[in-house]
Motif scaffolding. Structure first.
Motif, PDB file in Angstrom:
ATOM      1  N   ASP A  21      13.851 -28.310   5.204  1.00  0.00           N
ATOM      2  CA  ASP A  21      14.491 -29.609   5.020  1.00  0.00           C
ATOM      3  C   ASP A  21      13.978 -30.245   3.724  1.00  0.00           C
ATOM      4  OD1 ASP A  21      11.910 -30.274   5.735  1.00  0.00           O
ATOM      5  OD2 ASP A  21      12.485 -31.687   7.300  1.00  0.00           O
ATOM      6  N   ALA A  22      13.373 -29.417   2.865  1.00  0.00           N
ATOM      7  CA  ALA A  22      12.732 -29.908   1.647  1.00  0.00           C
ATOM      8  C   ALA A  22      13.671 -29.992   0.449  1.00  0.00           C
ATOM      9  CB  ALA A  22      11.527 -29.030   1.297  1.00  0.00           C
ATOM     10  N   PHE A  23      14.872 -29.439   0.546  1.00  0.00           N
ATOM     11  CA  PHE A  23      15.809 -29.579  -0.558  1.00  0.00           C
ATOM     12  C   PHE A  23      17.242 -29.557  -0.066  1.00  0.00           C
ATOM     13  CE2 PHE A  23      14.156 -25.072  -1.177  1.00  0.00           C
ATOM     14  CZ  PHE A  23      15.222 -24.402  -0.600  1.00  0.00           C
ATOM     15  N   GLN A  24      18.151 -29.841  -1.007  1.00  0.00           N
ATOM     16  CA  GLN A  24      19.579 -29.910  -0.722  1.00  0.00           C
ATOM     17  C   GLN A  24      20.288 -28.746  -1.412  1.00  0.00           C
ATOM     18  OE1 GLN A  24      20.815 -32.425   1.376  1.00  0.00           O
ATOM     19  NE2 GLN A  24      18.656 -32.873   1.622  1.00  0.00           N
ATOM     20  N   LEU A  25      21.528 -28.530  -1.061  1.00  0.00           N
ATOM     21  CA  LEU A  25      22.303 -27.403  -1.573  1.00  0.00           C
ATOM     22  C   LEU A  25      22.467 -27.433  -3.094  1.00  0.00           C
ATOM     23  CD1 LEU A  25      23.716 -24.885  -0.518  1.00  0.00           C
ATOM     24  CD2 LEU A  25      25.773 -26.257  -0.192  1.00  0.00           C
ATOM     25  N   GLU A  50      28.919 -37.199  -2.470  1.00  0.00           N
ATOM     26  CA  GLU A  50      28.639 -37.639  -3.832  1.00  0.00           C
ATOM     27  C   GLU A  50      27.446 -36.938  -4.466  1.00  0.00           C
ATOM     28  OE1 GLU A  50      28.574 -41.709  -5.213  1.00  0.00           O
ATOM     29  OE2 GLU A  50      29.942 -42.247  -3.573  1.00  0.00           O
ATOM     30  N   GLU A  51      26.376 -36.754  -3.711  1.00  0.00           N
ATOM     31  CA  GLU A  51      25.165 -36.166  -4.302  1.00  0.00           C
ATOM     32  C   GLU A  51      25.445 -34.771  -4.856  1.00  0.00           C
ATOM     33  OE1 GLU A  51      20.565 -34.984  -3.172  1.00  0.00           O
ATOM     34  OE2 GLU A  51      21.769 -36.087  -1.724  1.00  0.00           O
ATOM     35  N   PHE A  52      26.115 -33.916  -4.065  1.00  0.00           N
ATOM     36  CA  PHE A  52      26.418 -32.571  -4.530  1.00  0.00           C
ATOM     37  C   PHE A  52      27.380 -32.630  -5.722  1.00  0.00           C
ATOM     38  CE2 PHE A  52      28.663 -28.562  -4.723  1.00  0.00           C
ATOM     39  CZ  PHE A  52      27.624 -27.645  -4.627  1.00  0.00           C
ATOM     40  N   LEU A  53      28.383 -33.490  -5.650  1.00  0.00           N
ATOM     41  CA  LEU A  53      29.351 -33.596  -6.744  1.00  0.00           C
ATOM     42  C   LEU A  53      28.674 -34.044  -8.036  1.00  0.00           C
ATOM     43  CD1 LEU A  53      32.394 -35.149  -4.863  1.00  0.00           C
ATOM     44  CD2 LEU A  53      32.089 -32.768  -5.590  1.00  0.00           C
ATOM     45  N   ARG A  54      27.755 -34.993  -7.941  1.00  0.00           N
ATOM     46  CA  ARG A  54      27.024 -35.437  -9.140  1.00  0.00           C
ATOM     47  C   ARG A  54      26.230 -34.280  -9.747  1.00  0.00           C
ATOM     48  NH1 ARG A  54      27.592 -40.769  -9.686  1.00  0.00           N
ATOM     49  NH2 ARG A  54      27.905 -42.043  -7.832  1.00  0.00           N
ATOM     50  N   LYS A  55      25.590 -33.491  -8.897  1.00  0.00           N
ATOM     51  CA  LYS A  55      24.822 -32.335  -9.377  1.00  0.00           C
ATOM     52  C   LYS A  55      25.751 -31.332 -10.050  1.00  0.00           C
ATOM     53  CE  LYS A  55      21.015 -31.186  -8.907  1.00  0.00           C
ATOM     54  NZ  LYS A  55      19.889 -31.302  -9.870  1.00  0.00           N
ATOM     55  N   ALA A  89      36.468 -34.220 -11.360  1.00  0.00           N
ATOM     56  CA  ALA A  89      35.494 -33.977 -12.427  1.00  0.00           C
ATOM     57  C   ALA A  89      34.615 -32.769 -12.121  1.00  0.00           C
ATOM     58  CB  ALA A  89      34.621 -35.215 -12.634  1.00  0.00           C
ATOM     59  N   ALA A  90      34.372 -32.520 -10.840  1.00  0.00           N
ATOM     60  CA  ALA A  90      33.479 -31.430 -10.443  1.00  0.00           C
ATOM     61  C   ALA A  90      34.187 -30.082 -10.342  1.00  0.00           C
ATOM     62  CB  ALA A  90      32.816 -31.763  -9.103  1.00  0.00           C
TER      63      ALA A  90
END
Length: 155
Positions: A21-25, A50-55, A89-90
């Protein structure tokens, strides 16, 4: 701060299984692109956030993602309508279909790398599983399966 499990170069370690659970996709994708170089990616997920799309947008800006296709569930369409501009955009292409799988296929200069995960592209802050595989045969199978789905595109 939690210790993040190490993600290894898939050309050196062809199968990696991580429970954390220490990081995201998005972090997993970024680390793998560091090994594969600029790549075309295909993503399947039930829902995106949003978080994944921003990345993903940031990775596109620095040239690590050349093209990106998304296969996401019809039911997520209502939620994604709120973030339509970010989706455009992504991703070069967004396909709505019956989908609950969570797969990223990275096609760079190395043989394809896949991430099979329990996590949608949303922040869950839960224990998730990530299986990283370098396999042309598995990538071709997953791509063929996704491409065979009855889909509708985002206009």
């Amino acid at each position: 701060m939690k210790t993040k499990p190490e993600i290894h170069d898939p050309s050196q370690k062809k199968v990696q299984v991580i429970l954390t659970d220490a990081f995201q996709l998005g972090y997993v994708l970024e680390k793998l692109l560091g090994f594969t170089g600029a790549a075309d990616i295909t993503v399947s997920t039930f829902s995106t956030g949003e978080e994944f799309l921003r990345k993903l947008i940031a990775l596109r800006r620095i040239g690590l993602v050349r093209t990106a296709r998304l296969f996401t569930d019809f039911k997520a369409a209502e939620k994604t309508a709120k973030i339509n501009a970010m989706l455009r955009a992504a991703y070069d292409e967004v396909r709505f279909c019956k989908n609950h799988s969570k797969v990223i296929i990275i096609e760079g200069i190395t043989p394809p790398v896949l991430v099979l995960a329990s996590q949608n592209q949303t922040r869950g802050n839960r224990l998730e599983n990530y299986t990283i595989i370098q396999s042309k045969v598995t990538a071709e199978y997953c791509l063929a399966t996704l491409n065979s789905l009855s889909t509708y595109t985002l206009i």
